[in-house]
Design an enzyme around this catalytic site. Sequence first.
Site, PDB file in Angstrom:
ATOM      1  N   ASP A 195      85.551 -19.198  51.260  1.00 28.05           N
ATOM      2  CA  ASP A 195      84.270 -18.539  50.994  1.00 28.05           C
ATOM      3  C   ASP A 195      83.207 -19.023  51.968  1.00 28.05           C
ATOM      4  OD1 ASP A 195      85.396 -17.327  48.825  1.00 28.05           O
ATOM      5  OD2 ASP A 195      84.674 -18.825  47.390  1.00 28.05           O
ATOM      6  N   GLY A 252     105.255  -8.141  47.745  1.00 29.06           N
ATOM      7  CA  GLY A 252     105.038  -9.056  46.635  1.00 29.06           C
ATOM      8  C   GLY A 252     105.603 -10.424  46.939  1.00 29.06           C
ATOM      9  N   ALA A 253     105.104 -11.426  46.221  1.00 40.11           N
ATOM     10  CA  ALA A 253     105.564 -12.795  46.414  1.00 40.11           C
ATOM     11  C   ALA A 253     107.053 -12.894  46.085  1.00 40.11           C
ATOM     12  CB  ALA A 253     104.763 -13.730  45.520  1.00 40.11           C
ATOM     13  N   GLY A 274     110.381  -9.591  41.797  1.00 42.33           N
ATOM     14  CA  GLY A 274     111.249  -8.504  41.344  1.00 42.33           C
ATOM     15  C   GLY A 274     111.344  -7.336  42.306  1.00 42.33           C
ATOM     16  N   GLY A 290     110.371 -13.507  44.310  1.00 39.42           N
ATOM     17  CA  GLY A 290     110.716 -13.602  42.897  1.00 39.42           C
ATOM     18  C   GLY A 290     109.944 -12.683  41.983  1.00 39.42           C
ATOM     19  N   HIS A 298      84.776 -20.659  39.060  1.00 39.24           N
ATOM     20  CA  HIS A 298      84.550 -20.225  40.436  1.00 39.24           C
ATOM     21  C   HIS A 298      84.581 -18.694  40.530  1.00 39.24           C
ATOM     22  CE1 HIS A 298      85.068 -20.771  44.904  1.00 39.24           C
ATOM     23  NE2 HIS A 298      85.546 -19.542  44.756  1.00 39.24           N
ATOM     24  N   GLU A 299      85.643 -18.115  39.993  1.00 34.90           N
ATOM     25  CA  GLU A 299      85.771 -16.652  40.080  1.00 34.90           C
ATOM     26  C   GLU A 299      84.715 -15.958  39.233  1.00 34.90           C
ATOM     27  OE1 GLU A 299      87.500 -15.355  42.351  1.00 34.90           O
ATOM     28  OE2 GLU A 299      88.573 -17.184  42.883  1.00 34.90           O
ATOM     29  N   HIS A 343      81.591 -15.746  41.324  1.00 35.18           N
ATOM     30  CA  HIS A 343      81.599 -14.630  42.263  1.00 35.18           C
ATOM     31  C   HIS A 343      81.264 -13.330  41.536  1.00 35.18           C
ATOM     32  CE1 HIS A 343      83.131 -16.504  45.859  1.00 35.18           C
ATOM     33  NE2 HIS A 343      84.273 -16.883  45.305  1.00 35.18           N
ATOM     34  N   THR A 385     113.599  -6.796  44.792  1.00 40.23           N
ATOM     35  CA  THR A 385     114.977  -6.328  44.865  1.00 40.23           C
ATOM     36  C   THR A 385     115.378  -5.633  43.564  1.00 40.23           C
ATOM     37  OG1 THR A 385     115.374  -8.295  46.174  1.00 40.23           O
ATOM     38  CG2 THR A 385     117.295  -7.052  45.492  1.00 40.23           C
TER      39      THR A 385
HETATM   40  P1  ADP Z   1     112.352 -10.663  44.982  1.00 40.20           P
HETATM   41  O1  ADP Z   1     113.272  -9.666  45.590  1.00 40.20           O
HETATM   42  O2  ADP Z   1     110.959 -10.141  44.803  1.00 40.20           O
HETATM   43  O3  ADP Z   1     112.351 -12.002  45.620  1.00 40.20           O
HETATM   44  P2  ADP Z   1     114.187 -10.436  42.821  1.00 40.20           P
HETATM   45  O4  ADP Z   1     114.119  -8.979  42.587  1.00 40.20           O
HETATM   46  O5  ADP Z   1     115.329 -10.939  43.594  1.00 40.20           O
HETATM   47  O6  ADP Z   1     112.836 -10.931  43.487  1.00 40.20           O
HETATM   48  O7  ADP Z   1     114.097 -11.168  41.417  1.00 40.20           O
HETATM   49  C1  ADP Z   1     114.923 -12.238  41.101  1.00 40.20           C
HETATM   50  C2  ADP Z   1     115.271 -12.224  39.646  1.00 40.20           C
HETATM   51  O8  ADP Z   1     114.117 -12.486  38.851  1.00 40.20           O
HETATM   52  C3  ADP Z   1     115.771 -10.899  39.156  1.00 40.20           C
HETATM   53  O9  ADP Z   1     117.137 -10.787  39.321  1.00 40.20           O
HETATM   54  C4  ADP Z   1     115.390 -10.925  37.681  1.00 40.20           C
HETATM   55  O10 ADP Z   1     116.344 -11.619  36.925  1.00 40.20           O
HETATM   56  C5  ADP Z   1     114.123 -11.729  37.682  1.00 40.20           C
HETATM   57  N1  ADP Z   1     112.941 -10.866  37.666  1.00 40.20           N
HETATM   58  C6  ADP Z   1     112.011 -10.771  38.650  1.00 40.20           C
HETATM   59  N2  ADP Z   1     111.043  -9.900  38.306  1.00 40.20           N
HETATM   60  C7  ADP Z   1     111.371  -9.399  37.110  1.00 40.20           C
HETATM   61  C8  ADP Z   1     110.771  -8.439  36.235  1.00 40.20           C
HETATM   62  N3  ADP Z   1     109.626  -7.822  36.545  1.00 40.20           N
HETATM   63  N4  ADP Z   1     111.387  -8.162  35.069  1.00 40.20           N
HETATM   64  C9  ADP Z   1     112.530  -8.790  34.745  1.00 40.20           C
HETATM   65  N5  ADP Z   1     113.147  -9.687  35.514  1.00 40.20           N
HETATM   66  C10 ADP Z   1     112.588 -10.014  36.688  1.00 40.20           C
HETATM   67 ZN    ZN Z   2      85.852 -18.024  46.061  1.00 39.65          ZN
END
Ligand code: ADP
Ligand code: ZN
Length: 618
Positions: A511, A211-212, A216, A214, A434-435, A438, A218
């Site tokens: 595309d 996943g991108a 979640g 942030g 656009h989407e 498609h 971790t």
């Molecule tokens: P990653 O590891 O994907 O970069 P993290 O797990 O470190 O992201 O997320 C960073 C912070 O963002 C978490 O500590 C939390 O506070 C918040 N966060 C991210 N995703 C969620 C989620 N699905 N629900 C609640 N808080 C989230």
């Molecule tokens: Zn496209």
Amino acid sequence: MEQRQKQFSLWYFLAAIAIMLAIQNLFFGPHAANLSYSEFKTLLRAGKVSDLTLEERAIRGKLRPEGLEGLVSKEKLEELKKFGQGEHRFVTVRVDDPTLVQELEASKVRFTGQLENTWLPTLLSWILPALIFFGLWGFFMKRMGAASGVLEIGKSKAKVYMEKQTGVTFADVAGIDEAKGELMEIVEFLKTPERYRRLGGKIPKGVLIVGAPGTGKTLLAKAVAGEAGVPFFSLSGSDFVEMFVGVGAARVRDLFAQAQTKAPCIIFIDELDALGKARGVGGVMGGHDEREQTLNQLLAEMDGFNTEKGVIIMAATNRPEILDPALLRPGRFDRHVALDRPDLKGREQILRVHAKQVTLSPEVDLAAIAARTSGFVGADLANLVNEAALLAARKGKNAVEMADFDSAIDRIVAGLEKKTRVMNPKEKETVAYHEAGHALVAESRPQADRVLKISIIPRGVAALGYTQQLPTEDRYLLRKTELLDRLDVLLGGRVAEELVFGDVSTGARDDLQRATDLARHMVTQYGMSEHLGLATFEEPRTPLFLNVPAPQGPREYSERTAEAIDDEVTKLLADARSRVRDTLTTRRSTLDALAKLLLEKEVVDRAALDRLLGAPSA
Ligand code: ADP
Ligand code: ZN
């Protein structure tokens, strides 16, 4: 800081010397009064000496206390009185006096000889300088090390963290229910490994969370540990990159050894891509030796240990495509969990989780905030709530108000726009059409793959939206008509933009590239062009070697053929374009409705699409 440290160790040093001197004084300090040899002789002749010990260089003895006055000076007498009450102890330097023994025998003094105990002074005279030397050496090395980092070799930056209790549960993770569901099985297993073992079920060793940043990853891994109530070991792949050869591998070995003793537990490797990049990818100098060793160690450990004990390895990456395929083989990270950017509903749920930490004014509408934060990931939303709370506090408010959220959104969006993670309304509309283009073309072509999901949540710089199609069956052969349908779907996005806005954007680049490639293949390799017939014209490219495309062989056809190929490709694309134009023009109202729905919901799944197509005019 360094200055202070220097003084600090100097003080230690001085204190140590002082303590040593004190100890020495206590044990080896004067226990007797010093007499001169002549005084000793006088006292001996006067019969005042009782016991004597003759040492190599000194004479120690005791005096009878009575009648000493007049024999020694007043000061000496005072000094003598200090040592021993009934009998004064004294010491004198032994001078060369050949008649001493005869005299002693004559005056009937009891005397013994004693070999001097010299090991301690000798030892000290060796050890003390050595100690001082090592002390100074260490002290200077430490200072040099601080300046140059030389002594940091042993202390690697790769820290393994162990948390007995992460304190995070699934309740803290919002908006990614699908992923949670997939991990529930792991939680169950960690809770009661015996139950699974009894039934002979196979539990995955490795789970890769993709996943991108942030989203979640971790947090989710911690939540699994928290739910199961097991320890959580974590380390980051990027820490290994700068390390010295061998250290990383040793770390990994340690980590697994530690984890085995704490089983059941979770090992979490963040940024697995830093460690597990495909070997040979990147870097002109070839592979990174240390990384490879560490990676090999990780693979060896994963193969070597048994899941029965209940050790589960979780890893996170935002670039699964560059991972070494060896990592993804069965028995390693064979279970994958994908975290998408949250949709509208997901964002609202995440906001709800984080809003618990702050005092909200009742007028705050989290759903409205979610609607305004398309493209935000969980970390952005957590940041948003925090920013808003800070703004409110700065203004001395008692609760966080909608206005604070507004300013916080503006602030964060400005930052994110630079990373093209947030679109302005105009861009969003373009992407929506656009989407929708498609998707609608795909739905209008009987042989095209079914649309599974349409999304306009940006996924990074390259893709602002996507339409996901699901092949209905595995295909090994494709007919020309099917390929033509594919071509149409690829052009659907671009043509919709033309049709609706009378203008086109750069968003269709990928595309068009794929459409051109497809058309070219049809002409040059599949013999699907009426003009050029059945001849094939290009060798298929050999696969990538070390990430460098193999050079294309020399062209084996004439300039005229080349022109003919180009013409055919252009014609295929032009035909497709006019077909798509027809389709979208006749179904314009559906196109508008779909785009509108997308703008509203950001994600349209199969069910919603069916509903819409069932009533095109709605
Ligand atoms: P990653 O590891 O994907 O970069 P993290 O797990 O470190 O992201 O997320 C960073 C912070 O963002 C978490 O500590 C939390 O506070 C918040 N966060 C991210 N995703 C969620 C989620 N699905 N629900 C609640 N808080 C989230
Ligand atoms: Zn496209």
